[in-house]
Write a protein that holds these residues in place. Sequence first.
Motif, mmCIF file in Angstrom:
data_model
loop_
_atom_site.group_PDB
_atom_site.id
_atom_site.type_symbol
_atom_site.label_atom_id
_atom_site.label_comp_id
_atom_site.label_asym_id
_atom_site.label_seq_id
_atom_site.Cartn_x
_atom_site.Cartn_y
_atom_site.Cartn_z
ATOM 1 N N GLY A 1 -7.850 5.198 -4.523
ATOM 2 C CA GLY A 1 -8.819 5.796 -3.873
ATOM 3 C C GLY A 1 -9.216 7.209 -4.411
ATOM 4 N N GLN A 2 -10.350 7.977 -4.112
ATOM 5 C CA GLN A 2 -10.764 9.151 -4.628
ATOM 6 C C GLN A 2 -9.849 10.340 -4.404
ATOM 7 O OE1 GLN A 2 -13.121 9.287 -7.072
ATOM 8 N NE2 GLN A 2 -12.777 7.206 -6.825
ATOM 9 N N GLY A 3 -9.193 10.192 -3.336
ATOM 10 C CA GLY A 3 -8.294 11.237 -2.760
ATOM 11 C C GLY A 3 -8.764 12.165 -1.795
ATOM 12 N N THR A 4 -7.882 13.054 -1.025
ATOM 13 C CA THR A 4 -8.172 13.967 -0.168
ATOM 14 C C THR A 4 -7.246 15.303 -0.286
ATOM 15 O OG1 THR A 4 -8.804 14.413 2.428
ATOM 16 C CG2 THR A 4 -6.869 13.015 1.575
ATOM 17 N N ALA B 1 -1.397 19.626 -2.445
ATOM 18 C CA ALA B 1 -1.700 18.361 -3.637
ATOM 19 C C ALA B 1 -2.968 17.691 -3.025
ATOM 20 C CB ALA B 1 -0.740 17.315 -3.690
ATOM 21 N N MET B 2 -3.544 16.855 -4.073
ATOM 22 C CA MET B 2 -4.556 15.665 -3.582
ATOM 23 C C MET B 2 -3.685 14.521 -3.250
ATOM 24 S SD MET B 2 -7.858 15.356 -3.530
ATOM 25 C CE MET B 2 -8.823 16.071 -4.849
ATOM 26 N N TYR B 3 -4.106 14.084 -2.110
ATOM 27 C CA TYR B 3 -3.381 12.929 -1.795
ATOM 28 C C TYR B 3 -4.289 11.633 -2.167
ATOM 29 C CZ TYR B 3 0.475 15.786 0.265
ATOM 30 O OH TYR B 3 1.469 16.331 0.364
ATOM 31 N N TYR B 4 -3.600 10.805 -2.534
ATOM 32 C CA TYR B 4 -4.233 9.502 -2.885
ATOM 33 C C TYR B 4 -3.360 8.145 -2.132
ATOM 34 C CZ TYR B 4 -5.922 12.143 -6.767
ATOM 35 O OH TYR B 4 -6.523 13.081 -7.708
ATOM 36 N N CYS B 5 -4.643 7.150 -1.658
ATOM 37 C CA CYS B 5 -3.879 6.048 -1.426
ATOM 38 C C CYS B 5 -4.054 5.098 -2.450
ATOM 39 C CB CYS B 5 -4.360 5.573 -0.064
ATOM 40 S SG CYS B 5 -6.322 5.027 -0.094
ATOM 41 N N ARG C 1 1.444 12.664 -11.003
ATOM 42 C CA ARG C 1 0.927 12.058 -9.786
ATOM 43 C C ARG C 1 2.803 11.658 -9.198
ATOM 44 N NH1 ARG C 1 -3.966 8.624 -8.787
ATOM 45 N NH2 ARG C 1 -4.916 10.477 -9.513
ATOM 46 N N GLU C 2 2.988 11.723 -8.138
ATOM 47 C CA GLU C 2 4.336 11.566 -7.387
ATOM 48 C C GLU C 2 4.032 10.504 -5.996
ATOM 49 O OE1 GLU C 2 6.648 14.579 -6.448
ATOM 50 O OE2 GLU C 2 5.235 15.485 -5.019
ATOM 51 N N MET D 1 1.050 -1.120 -0.034
ATOM 52 C CA MET D 1 0.067 -0.045 -0.046
ATOM 53 C C MET D 1 0.890 1.341 -0.316
ATOM 54 S SD MET D 1 -3.210 -1.242 2.294
ATOM 55 C CE MET D 1 -4.051 0.353 1.815
ATOM 56 N N ALA D 2 0.542 2.415 -0.670
ATOM 57 C CA ALA D 2 1.161 3.475 -0.698
ATOM 58 C C ALA D 2 0.359 4.759 -0.450
ATOM 59 C CB ALA D 2 2.032 3.439 -1.932
ATOM 60 N N TRP D 3 0.918 5.860 -0.530
ATOM 61 C CA TRP D 3 0.587 7.097 -0.650
ATOM 62 C C TRP D 3 0.965 8.022 -1.913
ATOM 63 C CZ3 TRP D 3 -3.796 8.892 1.670
ATOM 64 C CH2 TRP D 3 -4.344 8.390 3.176
ATOM 65 N N PHE D 4 0.210 8.638 -2.617
ATOM 66 C CA PHE D 4 0.727 9.257 -3.790
ATOM 67 C C PHE D 4 -0.059 10.826 -3.608
ATOM 68 C CE2 PHE D 4 3.069 6.546 -6.655
ATOM 69 C CZ PHE D 4 2.598 5.472 -6.174
ATOM 70 N N ARG D 5 0.494 11.568 -4.394
ATOM 71 C CA ARG D 5 -0.058 12.843 -4.375
ATOM 72 C C ARG D 5 0.107 13.666 -5.756
ATOM 73 N NH1 ARG D 5 4.340 16.438 -0.493
ATOM 74 N NH2 ARG D 5 6.006 16.307 -2.194
ATOM 75 N N GLN D 6 -0.850 14.410 -6.043
ATOM 76 C CA GLN D 6 -0.739 15.110 -7.289
ATOM 77 C C GLN D 6 -1.206 16.632 -7.387
ATOM 78 O OE1 GLN D 6 -3.006 13.187 -10.340
ATOM 79 N NE2 GLN D 6 -1.953 14.172 -12.070
#
Length: 120
Positions: A111-114, A89-93, A42-43, A31-36
């Motif tokens: 996910g949809q992001g926060t 950024a928007m953060y996604y898991c 997206r990174e 599992m991971a976190w990304f952001r855009q």
Amino acid sequence: QVQLVESGGGPVHRGGSLRLSCQASELKYTMAWFRQAPGKEREGVAGLYTGTTVTLYADSVKGRFTISHDEDKKTMYLQMNSLQPEDTAMYYCAAGATYVVLKPHSWSVWGQGTQVTVSS
């Protein structure tokens, strides 16, 4: 299909902290976190292997962010300290990569992001 729901984002001042949560219908091994950020790709931010202490961080967040998980709650977290405007950024898991790598195309479930907004 695993479902992921992020929460915990919001506005924060420079130097502040937030804790993001990713509620999963089931925890996957990776599992991971990304952001855009707007106009950017997206990174990867951080990732982990559930059931272990193995984690991976992007250089830009090392020492400031901490990824963790709670198997009983089927939840992954991202504790973010010393936030800077460039963290906005928007953060996604994400879940389901073969290995924990901070490359978006390796991950199959999102996910949809926060939204996290850091003001100066």
